[in-house]
Design a protein around this motif. Structure first.
Motif, PDB file in Angstrom:
ATOM      1  N   UNK A   1       0.688  -1.156  -0.063  1.00 31.36           N
ATOM      2  CA  UNK A   1       0.106   0.061   0.010  1.00 31.36           C
ATOM      3  C   UNK A   1       0.935   1.199   0.033  1.00 31.36           C
ATOM      4  N   UNK A   2       1.853   1.370   0.961  1.00 26.92           N
ATOM      5  CA  UNK A   2       2.564   2.407   1.114  1.00 26.92           C
ATOM      6  C   UNK A   2       3.693   2.479  -0.219  1.00 26.92           C
ATOM      7  N   UNK A   3       3.941   1.623  -0.617  1.00 23.82           N
ATOM      8  CA  UNK A   3       4.949   1.500  -1.912  1.00 23.82           C
ATOM      9  C   UNK A   3       4.151   1.963  -3.314  1.00 23.82           C
ATOM     10  N   UNK A   4       2.997   1.737  -3.150  1.00 22.35           N
ATOM     11  CA  UNK A   4       2.094   2.138  -4.594  1.00 22.35           C
ATOM     12  C   UNK A   4       1.337   3.481  -4.225  1.00 22.35           C
TER      13      UNK A   4
ATOM     14  N   UNK B   1      -5.139   9.510   2.131  1.00 26.73           N
ATOM     15  CA  UNK B   1      -5.367  10.003   3.551  1.00 26.73           C
ATOM     16  C   UNK B   1      -3.969   9.423   4.296  1.00 26.73           C
ATOM     17  N   UNK B   2      -3.122   8.800   3.678  1.00 20.58           N
ATOM     18  CA  UNK B   2      -1.640   8.566   4.247  1.00 20.58           C
ATOM     19  C   UNK B   2      -0.810   8.958   3.182  1.00 20.58           C
ATOM     20  N   UNK B   3       0.378   9.233   3.455  1.00 14.76           N
ATOM     21  CA  UNK B   3       1.540   9.711   3.028  1.00 14.76           C
ATOM     22  C   UNK B   3       2.110   8.324   2.201  1.00 14.76           C
ATOM     23  N   UNK B   4       2.243   8.416   0.807  1.00 13.48           N
ATOM     24  CA  UNK B   4       2.559   7.234   0.374  1.00 13.48           C
ATOM     25  C   UNK B   4       3.779   7.409  -0.432  1.00 13.48           C
ATOM     26  N   UNK B   5       4.543   6.454  -1.341  1.00 13.76           N
ATOM     27  CA  UNK B   5       5.791   6.504  -1.882  1.00 13.76           C
ATOM     28  C   UNK B   5       5.565   5.874  -3.394  1.00 13.76           C
TER      29      UNK B   5
END
Ligand SMILES: Cc1ncc(COP(=O)(O)O)c(C=O)c1O
Length: 117
Positions: A70-73, A85-89
Motif C-alpha cells: 500500500x505504502x509503496x504504491x 489519507x496516508x503519505x505514500x511512496x
C-alpha cells in the motif's frame, strides 16, 4: 542472526533483516532474509543478481506485506480519483525490471555455486 532473534523474541522487538547482499546464502539451511519479521534484498547492479536497481521486501506476515505494498504504491485510497489519507511512496518495481529479475532468479544458484576467484 540466531542470537539477534533470540533477544528480539525475549523483548518483543520486531526485526527487519537487512540481507541486501545475502541472497542465495543460508545459515543452518535457512535462507538469509527469512530470519527477521521482515527481510530486505537488494537487486542493485553490484549484487549476485540484478534488476538494474531496486530490491524486495519479504515476510511471512501478510499484514506487513499488505501495508508495505500500500505504502509503496502511492497509498491511494479506494476511490476512482487520486485521494490519499496516508503519505505514500512511488517505490513499486516496474514490470520490465521485475521481468528481468524473474529471469535472473534462474541463474541465482549457478552464481552461488561459482568457485571463488
Ligand atoms: C547491507 C546493505 N544494505 C543495504 C544496501 C543498499 O542496497 P541498494 O543499493 O539496493 O539500495 C546495501 C548495498 O550494497 C548493503 O550492502
Amino acid at each position: 542472526m540466531n542470537e539477534i532473534m533470540e533477544i528480539a523474541k525475549e523483548y518483543g522487538i520486531p526485526v527487519v533483516e537487512d540481507a541486501a547482499e545475502a541472497l542465495g546464502s543460508t545459515l543452518d539451511g535457512q535462507g538469509m532474509g527469512t530470519f527477521g519479521d521482515l527481510g530486505i534484498l537488494s537487486f542493485n547492479g553490484n549484487k549476485i543478481i540484478t534488476t538494474s536497481g531496486g530490491g524486495a521486501l519479504i515476510s511471512d506476515n501478510e499484514d506487513y506485506i499488505k501495508k508495505a505494498r500500500f505504502l509503496a504504491t502511492q497509498a491511494r485510497d479506494n476511490a476512482p480519483h487520486y485521494e490519499h489519507t496516508h503519505i505514500g511512496y512511488n517505490y513499486r518495481m516496474s514490470n520490465v525490471c521485475a521481468a528481468i529479475g524473474r529471469g535472473q532468479m534462474e541463474v541465482l544458484q549457478d552464481r552461488v555455486d561459482q568457485p571463488e576467484v
